[in-house]
Design a protein around this motif. Structure first.
Motif, PDB file in Angstrom:
ATOM      1  N   LEU A 129       0.826  -1.219   0.114  1.00 38.34           N
ATOM      2  CA  LEU A 129       0.024  -0.018  -0.130  1.00 38.34           C
ATOM      3  C   LEU A 129       0.793   1.342   0.077  1.00 38.34           C
ATOM      4  CD1 LEU A 129      -2.823  -0.894   2.279  1.00 38.34           C
ATOM      5  CD2 LEU A 129      -2.741  -1.299  -0.022  1.00 38.34           C
ATOM      6  N   ARG A 130       2.140   1.148  -0.582  1.00 36.86           N
ATOM      7  CA  ARG A 130       2.803   2.431  -0.958  1.00 36.86           C
ATOM      8  C   ARG A 130       2.549   2.888  -2.250  1.00 36.86           C
ATOM      9  NH1 ARG A 130       6.546   4.588   2.247  1.00 36.86           N
ATOM     10  NH2 ARG A 130       6.779   2.686   3.470  1.00 36.86           N
ATOM     11  N   VAL A 131       2.371   4.356  -2.465  1.00 42.19           N
ATOM     12  CA  VAL A 131       1.923   4.793  -3.631  1.00 42.19           C
ATOM     13  C   VAL A 131       3.129   4.767  -4.628  1.00 42.19           C
ATOM     14  CG1 VAL A 131       1.371   6.953  -4.944  1.00 42.19           C
ATOM     15  CG2 VAL A 131       0.451   6.379  -2.569  1.00 42.19           C
ATOM     16  N   LEU A 132       3.051   4.142  -5.945  1.00 40.39           N
ATOM     17  CA  LEU A 132       4.051   4.092  -6.853  1.00 40.39           C
ATOM     18  C   LEU A 132       4.037   5.430  -7.716  1.00 40.39           C
ATOM     19  CD1 LEU A 132       3.246   0.206  -8.097  1.00 40.39           C
ATOM     20  CD2 LEU A 132       5.182   1.158  -6.637  1.00 40.39           C
ATOM     21  N   THR A 133       2.898   5.873  -8.027  1.00 37.78           N
ATOM     22  CA  THR A 133       2.606   6.745  -8.775  1.00 37.78           C
ATOM     23  C   THR A 133       1.443   7.400  -8.811  1.00 37.78           C
ATOM     24  OG1 THR A 133       3.493   7.854 -10.968  1.00 37.78           O
ATOM     25  CG2 THR A 133       2.197   5.861 -10.828  1.00 37.78           C
ATOM     26  N   VAL A 134       1.116   8.928  -8.931  1.00 37.56           N
ATOM     27  CA  VAL A 134      -0.225   9.329  -8.908  1.00 37.56           C
ATOM     28  C   VAL A 134      -0.293   9.941 -10.439  1.00 37.56           C
ATOM     29  CG1 VAL A 134      -1.574  10.970  -8.113  1.00 37.56           C
ATOM     30  CG2 VAL A 134      -0.214   9.690  -6.595  1.00 37.56           C
ATOM     31  N   VAL A 135      -1.481  10.037 -11.073  1.00 38.42           N
ATOM     32  CA  VAL A 135      -1.480  10.418 -12.223  1.00 38.42           C
ATOM     33  C   VAL A 135      -3.012  11.185 -12.484  1.00 38.42           C
ATOM     34  CG1 VAL A 135       0.117   9.184 -13.716  1.00 38.42           C
ATOM     35  CG2 VAL A 135      -2.248   8.358 -13.408  1.00 38.42           C
ATOM     36  N   THR A 136      -3.222  12.117 -13.262  1.00 43.87           N
ATOM     37  CA  THR A 136      -4.459  12.602 -13.333  1.00 43.87           C
ATOM     38  C   THR A 136      -4.884  12.254 -14.910  1.00 43.87           C
ATOM     39  OG1 THR A 136      -4.351  14.538 -12.177  1.00 43.87           O
ATOM     40  CG2 THR A 136      -5.967  14.600 -13.657  1.00 43.87           C
ATOM     41  N   MET A 137      -6.127  11.491 -14.975  1.00 43.00           N
ATOM     42  CA  MET A 137      -6.609  11.290 -16.026  1.00 43.00           C
ATOM     43  C   MET A 137      -8.078  11.709 -16.643  1.00 43.00           C
ATOM     44  SD  MET A 137      -5.946   6.795 -15.865  1.00 43.00           S
ATOM     45  CE  MET A 137      -6.536   6.552 -17.471  1.00 43.00           C
TER      46      MET A 137
END
Length: 129
Positions: free
Chosen positions: A73-81
Motif C-alpha cells: 500500500l505504498r504509492v508508486l505514482t499518481v496521475v490525473t486522467m
C-alpha cells in the motif's frame, strides 16, 4: 502482504506529513471493480480497486486522480486522467485508488507515501441461543 477486503465502505489513512483520513469505497469484486466510477458526477473521498494494475476512464464524466499502489500500500505514482483515456499498466501495482482530480494532492498523496485501509466491520446481531 496479501490483503483481502470486501465491497463496502471504510477509511483511507494517508500517512504523509500529517495523517489524513478520507472516506473510502472498496471495490473488490469483479462487478464492483468493473463499474468503478462510471456514470458518476462526483466522488465522496476515494474508491479503492483491488486487485488492479491499470484503469481506464472510458464513459467517465469527470477527470480523476489515479494512484497506483504496491502490495504494501505504498504509492508508486499518481496521475490525473481525463475521460476516455486508457491508463498504462503498472507492473508492480496491486491496487488502484481513484478520486476527483486534484483531491490527492490536497491529501498529501504522492509517490512513496504509505496508506492504510480501515474497512467498516459488518454489524451483525448475535445469533439466538
Amino acid at each position: 502482504m496479501g490483503r483481502r477486503w470486501r465491497d463496502g465502505r471504510g477509511r483511507l489513512i494517508v500517512h504523509g506529513a500529517a495523517p489524513v483520513a478520507v472516506p473510502l469505497e472498496l471495490a473488490t469484486s469483479y462487478r464492483a471493480r468493473t463499474k468503478g466510477l462510471l456514470g458518476r458526477d462526483a466522488v465522496d473521498g476515494a474508491i479503492l480497486l483491488s486487485p488492479a494494475g491499470s484503469v481506464h476512464t472510458f464513459r467517465m464524466r469527470i477527470p480523476i486522480d489515479v494512484a497506483y499502489l504496491d502490495r504494501d500500500l505504498r504509492v508508486l505514482t499518481v496521475v490525473t486522467m481525463h475521460p476516455n483515456r486508457l491508463g498504462l499498466p503498472r507492473p508492480r501495482s496491486r491496487h488502484v485508488l481513484e478520486a476527483e482530480a486534484g483531491a490527492m494532492a490536497g491529501w498529501g498523496l504522492r509517490a512513496g507515501v504509505l496508506v492504510t485501509v480501515e474497512a467498516e466491520q459488518e454489524h451483525r446481531a448475535p445469533l439466538p441461543t
